[in-house]
Design a protein around this motif. Structure first.
Motif, PDB file in Angstrom:
ATOM      1  N   ILE A 323      -6.693 -28.084  45.835  1.00 47.95           N
ATOM      2  CA  ILE A 323      -6.101 -26.548  46.688  1.00 47.95           C
ATOM      3  C   ILE A 323      -4.775 -26.148  46.113  1.00 47.95           C
ATOM      4  N   ARG A 324      -4.203 -24.907  46.789  1.00 49.20           N
ATOM      5  CA  ARG A 324      -3.078 -24.644  46.273  1.00 49.20           C
ATOM      6  C   ARG A 324      -2.083 -24.695  47.741  1.00 49.20           C
ATOM      7  N   LEU A 325      -0.992 -24.628  47.744  1.00 51.95           N
ATOM      8  CA  LEU A 325      -0.073 -24.422  48.889  1.00 51.95           C
ATOM      9  C   LEU A 325       0.741 -23.255  48.621  1.00 51.95           C
ATOM     10  N   GLU A 326       0.903 -22.355  49.605  1.00 48.09           N
ATOM     11  CA  GLU A 326       1.678 -21.195  49.186  1.00 48.09           C
ATOM     12  C   GLU A 326       2.596 -20.828  50.485  1.00 48.09           C
ATOM     13  N   ASP A 327       3.555 -20.035  50.456  1.00 49.80           N
ATOM     14  CA  ASP A 327       4.442 -19.671  51.292  1.00 49.80           C
ATOM     15  C   ASP A 327       5.194 -20.583  51.940  1.00 49.80           C
ATOM     16  N   GLN A 328       5.962 -21.480  51.070  1.00 50.07           N
ATOM     17  CA  GLN A 328       6.766 -22.512  51.425  1.00 50.07           C
ATOM     18  C   GLN A 328       6.010 -23.485  52.134  1.00 50.07           C
ATOM     19  N   LEU A 329       4.700 -23.916  51.639  1.00 48.84           N
ATOM     20  CA  LEU A 329       3.898 -24.742  52.174  1.00 48.84           C
ATOM     21  C   LEU A 329       3.222 -24.432  53.617  1.00 48.84           C
ATOM     22  N   ARG A 330       3.454 -23.194  53.876  1.00 51.36           N
ATOM     23  CA  ARG A 330       2.908 -22.918  55.101  1.00 51.36           C
ATOM     24  C   ARG A 330       1.489 -22.339  55.220  1.00 51.36           C
ATOM     25  N   ARG A 331       0.897 -22.228  54.127  1.00 45.79           N
ATOM     26  CA  ARG A 331      -0.404 -21.605  53.832  1.00 45.79           C
ATOM     27  C   ARG A 331      -1.025 -22.452  52.644  1.00 45.79           C
ATOM     28  N   GLN A 332      -2.227 -23.013  53.239  1.00 48.49           N
ATOM     29  CA  GLN A 332      -3.303 -23.767  52.303  1.00 48.49           C
ATOM     30  C   GLN A 332      -4.485 -22.902  51.904  1.00 48.49           C
ATOM     31  N   VAL A 333      -4.772 -23.218  50.681  1.00 52.31           N
ATOM     32  CA  VAL A 333      -5.954 -22.221  49.972  1.00 52.31           C
ATOM     33  C   VAL A 333      -6.816 -23.127  49.287  1.00 52.31           C
ATOM     34  N   ALA A 334      -8.119 -22.733  49.809  1.00 50.70           N
ATOM     35  CA  ALA A 334      -9.208 -23.411  49.463  1.00 50.70           C
ATOM     36  C   ALA A 334     -10.435 -22.795  49.298  1.00 50.70           C
ATOM     37  N   TYR A 335     -10.935 -22.193  48.021  1.00 53.68           N
ATOM     38  CA  TYR A 335     -11.993 -21.438  48.252  1.00 53.68           C
ATOM     39  C   TYR A 335     -13.327 -22.120  47.717  1.00 53.68           C
ATOM     40  N   ARG A 351      -6.720 -20.427  35.654  1.00 59.31           N
ATOM     41  CA  ARG A 351      -8.114 -20.664  36.043  1.00 59.31           C
ATOM     42  C   ARG A 351      -7.889 -22.371  36.393  1.00 59.31           C
ATOM     43  N   HIS A 352      -7.008 -23.109  35.594  1.00 58.34           N
ATOM     44  CA  HIS A 352      -7.189 -24.496  35.698  1.00 58.34           C
ATOM     45  C   HIS A 352      -6.394 -24.792  37.426  1.00 58.34           C
ATOM     46  N   LEU A 353      -6.025 -24.106  38.142  1.00 61.21           N
ATOM     47  CA  LEU A 353      -5.687 -24.177  39.387  1.00 61.21           C
ATOM     48  C   LEU A 353      -6.801 -23.524  40.461  1.00 61.21           C
ATOM     49  N   LEU A 354      -8.015 -23.336  39.812  1.00 58.69           N
ATOM     50  CA  LEU A 354      -9.136 -23.071  40.645  1.00 58.69           C
ATOM     51  C   LEU A 354      -9.251 -23.913  41.784  1.00 58.69           C
ATOM     52  N   THR A 355      -9.370 -23.511  43.050  1.00 58.53           N
ATOM     53  CA  THR A 355      -9.577 -24.286  44.151  1.00 58.53           C
ATOM     54  C   THR A 355     -11.077 -24.511  44.248  1.00 58.53           C
ATOM     55  N   GLY A 356     -11.686 -25.280  43.437  1.00 63.64           N
ATOM     56  CA  GLY A 356     -12.678 -25.772  43.343  1.00 63.64           C
ATOM     57  C   GLY A 356     -12.869 -27.463  43.259  1.00 63.64           C
ATOM     58  N   ALA A 357     -14.145 -27.865  42.816  1.00 63.34           N
ATOM     59  CA  ALA A 357     -14.125 -29.477  42.706  1.00 63.34           C
ATOM     60  C   ALA A 357     -13.035 -29.981  41.705  1.00 63.34           C
ATOM     61  N   TRP A 358     -12.844 -31.007  41.762  1.00 60.88           N
ATOM     62  CA  TRP A 358     -11.895 -31.480  40.636  1.00 60.88           C
ATOM     63  C   TRP A 358     -13.062 -31.497  39.285  1.00 60.88           C
ATOM     64  N   GLU A 359     -14.103 -31.892  39.626  1.00 66.62           N
ATOM     65  CA  GLU A 359     -15.075 -32.183  38.594  1.00 66.62           C
ATOM     66  C   GLU A 359     -15.860 -30.851  37.836  1.00 66.62           C
ATOM     67  N   ASP A 360     -15.304 -29.549  38.493  1.00 66.08           N
ATOM     68  CA  ASP A 360     -15.724 -28.286  37.688  1.00 66.08           C
ATOM     69  C   ASP A 360     -15.084 -28.342  36.306  1.00 66.08           C
ATOM     70  N   PRO A 361     -15.844 -27.893  35.644  1.00 66.03           N
ATOM     71  CA  PRO A 361     -15.412 -28.093  33.943  1.00 66.03           C
ATOM     72  C   PRO A 361     -14.284 -26.830  34.052  1.00 66.03           C
ATOM     73  N   ALA A 362     -14.150 -26.021  34.654  1.00 69.23           N
ATOM     74  CA  ALA A 362     -13.165 -24.868  35.047  1.00 69.23           C
ATOM     75  C   ALA A 362     -12.128 -25.559  35.357  1.00 69.23           C
ATOM     76  N   VAL A 363     -11.865 -26.565  36.194  1.00 74.29           N
ATOM     77  CA  VAL A 363     -10.772 -27.229  36.529  1.00 74.29           C
ATOM     78  C   VAL A 363     -10.337 -28.217  35.561  1.00 74.29           C
ATOM     79  N   GLY A 364     -11.312 -28.936  34.744  1.00 71.56           N
ATOM     80  CA  GLY A 364     -10.906 -29.942  33.797  1.00 71.56           C
ATOM     81  C   GLY A 364     -10.242 -31.094  34.268  1.00 71.56           C
ATOM     82  N   ASN A 365     -10.324 -31.587  35.232  1.00 78.58           N
ATOM     83  CA  ASN A 365      -9.341 -32.741  35.876  1.00 78.58           C
ATOM     84  C   ASN A 365     -10.063 -33.562  36.526  1.00 78.58           C
ATOM     85  N   PRO A 366     -11.038 -34.455  36.467  1.00 79.12           N
ATOM     86  CA  PRO A 366     -11.924 -35.156  37.238  1.00 79.12           C
ATOM     87  C   PRO A 366     -11.038 -36.291  37.789  1.00 79.12           C
ATOM     88  N   GLY A 367     -11.433 -36.489  39.136  1.00 77.03           N
ATOM     89  CA  GLY A 367     -10.647 -37.431  39.931  1.00 77.03           C
ATOM     90  C   GLY A 367     -10.381 -38.691  39.436  1.00 77.03           C
TER      91      GLY A 367
END
Length: 547
Positions: A323-335, A351-367
């Motif tokens: 996910i991403r946190l925005e607006d001084q942690l007041r907004r949570q983003v998850a598509y 693109r590596h900050l894409l709010t998808g699954a960690w295992e998505d190759p576009a994120v490239g950061n498996p849990g």
């Protein structure tokens, strides 16, 4: 769900969709309030999620009754009231129809100065109708953490999964799963505000409220049961009250640990997003329950902590979404499932900050690189029509490991089944069996020195008789999603391959640090029910990591 105005429950005129969300049925929004003379109702949120002794808590309240009894208590091994006040001029504060993503914007109704000597820990705000009988249920609850003024030597740092709480919080009309948001599947909102109350049931539950998992395995073929949802509709609680929150998950670890004599310093998950490292002073950091949503910054903090010699015990499951946190942690983003097509960063250098699954190759950061297991290699067991007759326990494969010392467990023993600890959502890995032992394949981010200590099997697709398929809650959506991010068709042999999974207990060192993961949401139920094997393993982990 039909309206109820019989006074049998708090806020009787406010059915679940008006309080916190929209189940299938007529379109209604929260701001429809009871008629004069209806049952009173009250809601609350605070300016922050965590404080220190000496801070002032600002409470934003809205109610349909002008007089409220406000109580704040520490919800530890013993319940201790620390503040009581009678509020005599509470007003109803309306909200926008999209308050789930924009926030409520209420004015401050009460301030509570925290004493300088207030013990750290979890604090619950309880609101009661001043004119109701003493045995009536409270109208509502809120929650905040009081952090220790300084890390206590020898204390456990328990991090609350508050981003997952937010993801399931449907107060105001939507969460990351369903609701009123226009133009998205099931009306789910990709953006959620933290400036709103928690959904009813996330902070406090009456005795006997069902968990996500049905209490008993079905004795014969039948349609799946979702007892938590049935109970929620009947009693006016949020649809996903049992999926995330203090009441169902982290509370049970904290109360068990305090009762065992451990000191526990609580952190909220947003603390890990702060570049000022909050973990370094602690020998052991614990994550417990349902812990699904993280930012990349949070993972970096944990990875750096372990690499520097820290010890992480993850008694939690479903490490799934960036996910991403925005607006001084007041907004949570998850598509989430729609991230590749809807997330604004999808076609950018971020693109590596894409709010998808960690295992998505576009994120490239498996849990698995952080906690040793992945969500999409696990998924569900003993829940709905996801393997409803699963044994609900772990099978031991490496009993000589230090985590099993003194438990009496041997090879092929099953434990945790009486408490259904292997259920709801579990995390796993790609693996092979050699000489009767499971080994990670290393194809999905698992560290080379990782050991699989115990495991069981899970599924990403509900299954059963054809006549029961109309009752499925989730179907095979996650199996299809797993195939989609792998770039493979969901057909033929692939259909079965992407449906199959496993949940695991794993352990591995990283430099001078160490990670132990029991990859299931329901480990805390074993602590709640005092399962001797679950408590024994937990104590072994904590004693080693605190040493």
């Amino acid at each position: 769900m039909t309206d109820s105005a019989d006074g049998s429950r708090p806020g009787g005129d406010l059915v679940p969709e008006t309080i916190s969300g929209l189940p299938p049925g007529a379109r209604r929004v929260w701001v429809e309030v009871p008629r004069p003379g209806g049952d009173p109702a009250a809601w609350c949120y605070s300016d922050r999620r965590a404080y220190r002794p000496g801070d002032t808590v600002e409470l934003c309240l809205s109610a349909t009754t002008s007089e409220l009894d406000l109580r704040i208590y520490r919800d530890g091994a013993r319940e201790e009231t620390v503040h009581h006040a009678r509020l005599t001029a509470v007003a109803f504060q309306p909200v926008a129809e999209d308050s789930y993503r924009t926030g409520c914007g209420w004015s401050v109704s009460a301030t509570v100065p925290l004493p300088d000597d207030l013990p750290p820990g979890p604090y619950v705000v309880e609101m009661r109708d001043h004119h109701a009988p003493g045995n009536a249920h409270p109208l509502g609850h809120h929650f905040f953490v009081v952090r220790s003024p300084a890390p206590r030597p020898g204390a456990i740092a328990q991090v609350l999964a508050t981003c997952t709480w937010s993801a399931y919080d449907d107060w105001g009309g939507a969460n990351h799963y369903f609701g009123l948001h226009p133009g998205t599947a099931r009306g789910r909102s990709p953006v959620l505000s933290t400036q709103r109350p928690w959904a009813r049931g996330q902070i406090w539950l009456p005795a006997g409220a069902p968990r996500m998992v049905t209490e008993h395995r079905p004795r014969g073929p039948q349609p799946p049961r979702y007892e938590f949802a049935e109970w929620a509709y009947l009693h006016g609680y949020a649809k996903y009250y049992a999926a995330a929150g203090w009441a169902s998950y982290e509370r049970h670890f904290f109360r068990w640990a305090e009762a065992q004599g451990y000191e526990v310093d609580l952190l909220v998950q947003e603390d890990l997003h702060d570049p000022d490292e909050p973990l370094a002073p602690y020998r052991c950091v614990v994550f417990a329950g349902h812990d699904e949503y993280w930012t990349a910054e949070m993972r970096t903090r944990v990875d750096e902590y372990v690499t520097a010699g820290g010890h992480v015990a993850r008694f939690a499951g479903n490490f799934m979404w960036q996910i991403r946190l925005e607006d001084q942690l007041r907004r949570q983003v998850a598509y989430k499932y729609d991230a590749a097509t809807r997330d604004p960063v999808a076609a950018t250098g971020a693109r590596h900050l894409l709010t998808g699954a960690w295992e998505d190759p576009a994120v490239g950061n498996p849990g698995a690189t952080t906690f040793g297991v992945n969500a999409l290699r696990g998924m569900y067991a003993g829940f709905g029509a996801f393997a409803p007759r699963s044994s609900r326990g772990y099978t031991v494969f490496r009993p000589e490991h230090w985590a099993f010392a003194g438990t009496g467990l041997g090879y092929a023993d099953t434990f945790g089944d009486e408490a259904a600890v292997f259920s709801y959502e579990v995390d796993g890995l790609d693996y092979d069996f050699r000489d009767g032992l499971p080994h990670p394949r290393g194809t999905d981010g698992a560290p080379e020195n990782l050991e699989i200590l115990a495991m069981n099997w899970s599924t990403a697709a509900e299954a059963g008789r054809e006549v029961d398929e109309a009752h499925f809650m989730l179907g095979d959506g996650d199996a299809r999603f797993r195939a989609g991010i792998a770039g493979e068709p969901y057909s033929g042999e692939n259909r079965g391959r992407f449906r199959r999974g496993a949940g695991m207990i794993v352990s591995f060192p990283r430099g001078p640090g160490e990670v132990f993961t029991a990859g299931t949401c329901e480990w805390v139920n074993g602590l709640r029910l005092q399962d001797p094997y679950v408590t024994g393993v937990t104590q072994n982990v904590l004693q080693r990591f605190l040493r």
